[in-house]
Design a protein around this motif. Sequence first.
Motif, PDB file in Angstrom:
ATOM      1  N   ALA A 168       0.821  -1.214   0.000  1.00 47.80           N
ATOM      2  CA  ALA A 168       0.000   0.000   0.000  1.00 47.80           C
ATOM      3  C   ALA A 168       0.857   1.267   0.000  1.00 47.80           C
ATOM      4  O   ALA A 168       0.475   2.295  -0.575  1.00 47.80           O
ATOM      5  CB  ALA A 168      -0.932   0.000   1.207  1.00 47.80           C
ATOM      6  N   LEU A 169       2.017   1.196   0.637  1.00 55.95           N
ATOM      7  CA  LEU A 169       2.894   2.370   0.704  1.00 55.95           C
ATOM      8  C   LEU A 169       3.462   2.742  -0.664  1.00 55.95           C
ATOM      9  O   LEU A 169       3.980   3.847  -0.844  1.00 55.95           O
ATOM     10  CB  LEU A 169       4.031   2.120   1.695  1.00 55.95           C
ATOM     11  CG  LEU A 169       3.622   1.923   3.163  1.00 55.95           C
ATOM     12  CD1 LEU A 169       4.855   1.748   4.032  1.00 55.95           C
ATOM     13  CD2 LEU A 169       2.778   3.094   3.664  1.00 55.95           C
ATOM     14  N   GLU A 170       3.359   1.830  -1.631  1.00 60.69           N
ATOM     15  CA  GLU A 170       3.821   2.128  -2.979  1.00 60.69           C
ATOM     16  C   GLU A 170       2.758   2.832  -3.805  1.00 60.69           C
ATOM     17  O   GLU A 170       3.021   3.255  -4.933  1.00 60.69           O
ATOM     18  CB  GLU A 170       4.253   0.835  -3.672  1.00 60.69           C
ATOM     19  CG  GLU A 170       5.413   0.124  -2.975  1.00 60.69           C
ATOM     20  CD  GLU A 170       5.794  -1.174  -3.652  1.00 60.69           C
ATOM     21  OE1 GLU A 170       5.451  -1.352  -4.840  1.00 60.69           O
ATOM     22  OE2 GLU A 170       6.436  -2.026  -2.987  1.00 60.69           O
ATOM     23  N   GLY A 171       1.555   2.952  -3.263  1.00 62.99           N
ATOM     24  CA  GLY A 171       0.472   3.602  -3.986  1.00 62.99           C
ATOM     25  C   GLY A 171       0.597   5.113  -3.993  1.00 62.99           C
ATOM     26  O   GLY A 171       1.454   5.699  -3.322  1.00 62.99           O
ATOM     27  N   ASP A 172      -0.280   5.762  -4.764  1.00 62.05           N
ATOM     28  CA  ASP A 172      -0.304   7.223  -4.806  1.00 62.05           C
ATOM     29  C   ASP A 172      -0.682   7.770  -3.440  1.00 62.05           C
ATOM     30  O   ASP A 172      -1.502   7.178  -2.721  1.00 62.05           O
ATOM     31  CB  ASP A 172      -1.319   7.700  -5.855  1.00 62.05           C
ATOM     32  CG  ASP A 172      -0.910   7.293  -7.272  1.00 62.05           C
ATOM     33  OD1 ASP A 172       0.248   7.534  -7.629  1.00 62.05           O
ATOM     34  OD2 ASP A 172      -1.764   6.722  -7.986  1.00 62.05           O
ATOM     35  N   TYR A 193      -6.368   4.142   4.640  1.00 59.21           N
ATOM     36  CA  TYR A 193      -6.795   5.512   4.921  1.00 59.21           C
ATOM     37  C   TYR A 193      -8.181   5.517   5.570  1.00 59.21           C
ATOM     38  O   TYR A 193      -8.436   6.262   6.524  1.00 59.21           O
ATOM     39  CB  TYR A 193      -6.836   6.332   3.628  1.00 59.21           C
ATOM     40  CG  TYR A 193      -5.526   6.941   3.184  1.00 59.21           C
ATOM     41  CD1 TYR A 193      -4.298   6.460   3.626  1.00 59.21           C
ATOM     42  CD2 TYR A 193      -5.511   8.003   2.285  1.00 59.21           C
ATOM     43  CE1 TYR A 193      -3.106   7.008   3.194  1.00 59.21           C
ATOM     44  CE2 TYR A 193      -4.318   8.580   1.844  1.00 59.21           C
ATOM     45  CZ  TYR A 193      -3.116   8.067   2.304  1.00 59.21           C
ATOM     46  OH  TYR A 193      -1.933   8.631   1.872  1.00 59.21           O
ATOM     47  N   ALA A 194      -9.083   4.685   5.042  1.00 58.09           N
ATOM     48  CA  ALA A 194     -10.447   4.642   5.575  1.00 58.09           C
ATOM     49  C   ALA A 194     -10.464   4.243   7.037  1.00 58.09           C
ATOM     50  O   ALA A 194     -11.311   4.711   7.810  1.00 58.09           O
ATOM     51  CB  ALA A 194     -11.294   3.663   4.761  1.00 58.09           C
ATOM     52  N   ILE A 218       0.600   5.768   8.059  1.00 57.35           N
ATOM     53  CA  ILE A 218      -0.713   6.231   7.600  1.00 57.35           C
ATOM     54  C   ILE A 218      -1.322   7.179   8.626  1.00 57.35           C
ATOM     55  O   ILE A 218      -1.853   8.246   8.284  1.00 57.35           O
ATOM     56  CB  ILE A 218      -1.652   5.030   7.354  1.00 57.35           C
ATOM     57  CG1 ILE A 218      -1.113   4.134   6.238  1.00 57.35           C
ATOM     58  CG2 ILE A 218      -3.066   5.493   7.059  1.00 57.35           C
ATOM     59  CD1 ILE A 218      -1.033   4.755   4.876  1.00 57.35           C
ATOM     60  N   LEU A 219      -1.255   6.822   9.910  1.00 57.43           N
ATOM     61  CA  LEU A 219      -1.815   7.659  10.964  1.00 57.43           C
ATOM     62  C   LEU A 219      -1.058   8.985  11.074  1.00 57.43           C
ATOM     63  O   LEU A 219      -1.673  10.037  11.291  1.00 57.43           O
ATOM     64  CB  LEU A 219      -1.782   6.925  12.301  1.00 57.43           C
ATOM     65  CG  LEU A 219      -2.355   7.684  13.498  1.00 57.43           C
ATOM     66  CD1 LEU A 219      -3.844   7.969  13.309  1.00 57.43           C
ATOM     67  CD2 LEU A 219      -2.129   6.907  14.794  1.00 57.43           C
ATOM     68  N   ALA A 220       0.257   8.950  10.926  1.00 56.96           N
ATOM     69  CA  ALA A 220       1.058  10.176  10.986  1.00 56.96           C
ATOM     70  C   ALA A 220       0.625  11.146   9.894  1.00 56.96           C
ATOM     71  O   ALA A 220       0.501  12.359  10.131  1.00 56.96           O
ATOM     72  CB  ALA A 220       2.538   9.843  10.844  1.00 56.96           C
ATOM     73  N   GLY A 271      -1.414  14.339   0.496  1.00 58.92           N
ATOM     74  CA  GLY A 271      -2.165  13.257  -0.121  1.00 58.92           C
ATOM     75  C   GLY A 271      -3.349  12.820   0.721  1.00 58.92           C
ATOM     76  O   GLY A 271      -4.444  12.594   0.201  1.00 58.92           O
ATOM     77  N   PHE A 272      -3.140  12.702   2.049  1.00 59.46           N
ATOM     78  CA  PHE A 272      -4.245  12.303   2.912  1.00 59.46           C
ATOM     79  C   PHE A 272      -5.311  13.398   2.946  1.00 59.46           C
ATOM     80  O   PHE A 272      -6.509  13.099   2.944  1.00 59.46           O
ATOM     81  CB  PHE A 272      -3.760  12.004   4.335  1.00 59.46           C
ATOM     82  CG  PHE A 272      -4.659  11.042   5.067  1.00 59.46           C
ATOM     83  CD1 PHE A 272      -5.963  11.377   5.377  1.00 59.46           C
ATOM     84  CD2 PHE A 272      -4.201   9.776   5.426  1.00 59.46           C
ATOM     85  CE1 PHE A 272      -6.802  10.488   6.042  1.00 59.46           C
ATOM     86  CE2 PHE A 272      -5.036   8.880   6.083  1.00 59.46           C
ATOM     87  CZ  PHE A 272      -6.337   9.232   6.394  1.00 59.46           C
ATOM     88  N   ASN A 273      -4.901  14.657   2.950  1.00 59.29           N
ATOM     89  CA  ASN A 273      -5.877  15.753   2.946  1.00 59.29           C
ATOM     90  C   ASN A 273      -6.730  15.717   1.678  1.00 59.29           C
ATOM     91  O   ASN A 273      -7.945  15.960   1.730  1.00 59.29           O
ATOM     92  CB  ASN A 273      -5.165  17.099   3.067  1.00 59.29           C
ATOM     93  CG  ASN A 273      -4.652  17.362   4.469  1.00 59.29           C
ATOM     94  OD1 ASN A 273      -5.129  16.773   5.433  1.00 59.29           O
ATOM     95  ND2 ASN A 273      -3.670  18.243   4.598  1.00 59.29           N
ATOM     96  N   THR A 274      -6.105  15.398   0.542  1.00 56.09           N
ATOM     97  CA  THR A 274      -6.865  15.275  -0.708  1.00 56.09           C
ATOM     98  C   THR A 274      -7.856  14.126  -0.609  1.00 56.09           C
ATOM     99  O   THR A 274      -9.029  14.251  -0.999  1.00 56.09           O
ATOM    100  CB  THR A 274      -5.909  15.050  -1.896  1.00 56.09           C
ATOM    101  OG1 THR A 274      -5.019  16.161  -2.002  1.00 56.09           O
ATOM    102  CG2 THR A 274      -6.683  14.893  -3.195  1.00 56.09           C
TER     103      THR A 274
END
Length: 545
Positions: free
Chosen positions: A367-371, A417-418, A457-459, A522-525
């Motif tokens: 998953a860390l390799e994703g956008d 993310y979800a 992800i949480l960070a 990215g997380f904000n988007t």
Amino acid sequence: RFPIWPFANISITNKMNEKKIIESGKAILGIEFGSTRIKAVLIDPENRPISQGSFEWENKLVDGLWTYSLDAIWNGLRECYADLRKNVKQTYDTEIETLAAIGISAMMHGYMAFNKKEEILVPFRTWRNTNTAKAANELSKLFNFNIPLRWSISHLYQCILDKEEHVQNIDFLTTLAGYIHWQLTGVKALGVGDASGMFPINSTTKDYDAAMIEKFNQHIAHNHFHWNILDILPKVLLAGENAGILTEKGALLIDPSGHLKSEIPVCPPEGDAGTGMVATNAIKQRTGNVSAGTSSFSMIVLEKQLSKPYEMIDMVTTPDGSPVAMVHCNNCTSDLNSWVNLFKEYQQLIGIKVDMNEVFGKLYNHALEGDKDCGGLIAYNYISGEPVTGLAEGRPLFVRSANDKFNLANFMRANLYASVGVLKIGNDILFNEEKIHVDRITAHGGLFKTKGVGQRILAAALNSPISVMETAGEGGAWGIALLAGYLINKAVNQSLADYLDEMVFIGNIGTEITPTAEEVEGFNTYIENYKVGLPIEQAAVKFKK
């Protein structure tokens, strides 16, 4: 998926020392009832885990309400302790006969009401139920204080509004931890952290808020019940206070074999939020922690009260009574785990041997390799309702458009993310609107068992460095064991925070990950797309199967 504990590769010398600790009755036991697993941790006088046991269980949907039966509770306790005994026997070739102290914790909130005969009046209603919206809304207005749907007082008042007959017969109202503690010790008490999820606590008096108690009693007076609210709530105790001893009946409830003796001190029972704070050393002001498993919640210990009530933020306390801003989300890893299990089934289908630790590890790290924005993909992990986003019921959904970047890495990243998306929405209020500052946030729970992934992800979600300690996977059971240790080992006038700093953690803050600017952006988007897509989830809820 079990974590690697410090006792996994102990030396022969340590094994002999720990055997003596167990046989001399100096070990301390912590048991926590989580939503899907009951966990037991045995620690030595130096607060190090030396053995563990567990038992998996599941809630059931009965007559539209999530519940666990009393039989399931006691069977789960017996099986969990039996698993601990088995592990002690295999590792140390000895039996647990007595203990220095015991602590019980469990999922917070919910509704367990008993009559004078100690009979439960209706099946246990867990924190997961969201049928209390009307009650929570009315009480929030009455108190000018946010009362969440899952709090015990919301459940009680909803029963009053619904004119349920059993209400007039209530003699005692408690939580799951409070119920188990009562049956083990005969004491109707609750740690202040768990109590703060039943009824609001005054952080000055460190007891139920007297003004709100009076308002509630006046508000329901026309019903002419034989009780007032203070009559039926458990006594509030602070960490380290006397909460009774294990009775002979209680010892047999834990260990029907008869090996475990009575007369063992038992610390105040606590909720999983409080034990999480202890297990992550997040008791002092400007510290915080995140627990992420079946549900998720963040706890930020405040320097001052918030400027106003927020529906998304609960005001609770640490186990020693300090004010805490809590963001609680009903859903976290359940839907994510279901997707991972789908890949397990595929492996089995094509004849590949399944190692679940490897399956989780491969998928999470991929998953860390994703956008960073998941390529436009969105996931809603709502197994049940989610009050933070206004959903009384849930429908798990995966959403994409034809032009989104649909690949495995983005798919897994979107589901990760979800798992913390709703948590981010609530915490954005604290950090962006209330300008709350924290020096350290520590995470624990199942989401962080795959090293580095859930933490990163949480960070990104919270735009904050996140620390994870070795005991991240089983923090709650260890946390209540530490509270039991504090009961018997604290120095005179030694605060819980000082005890943890000086006797447990001694400078250890775990492994820290700081998010990059690109990860935060990215997380904000993603979360903006998530908010825009919420009407899709709302429409799915309206669709009845």
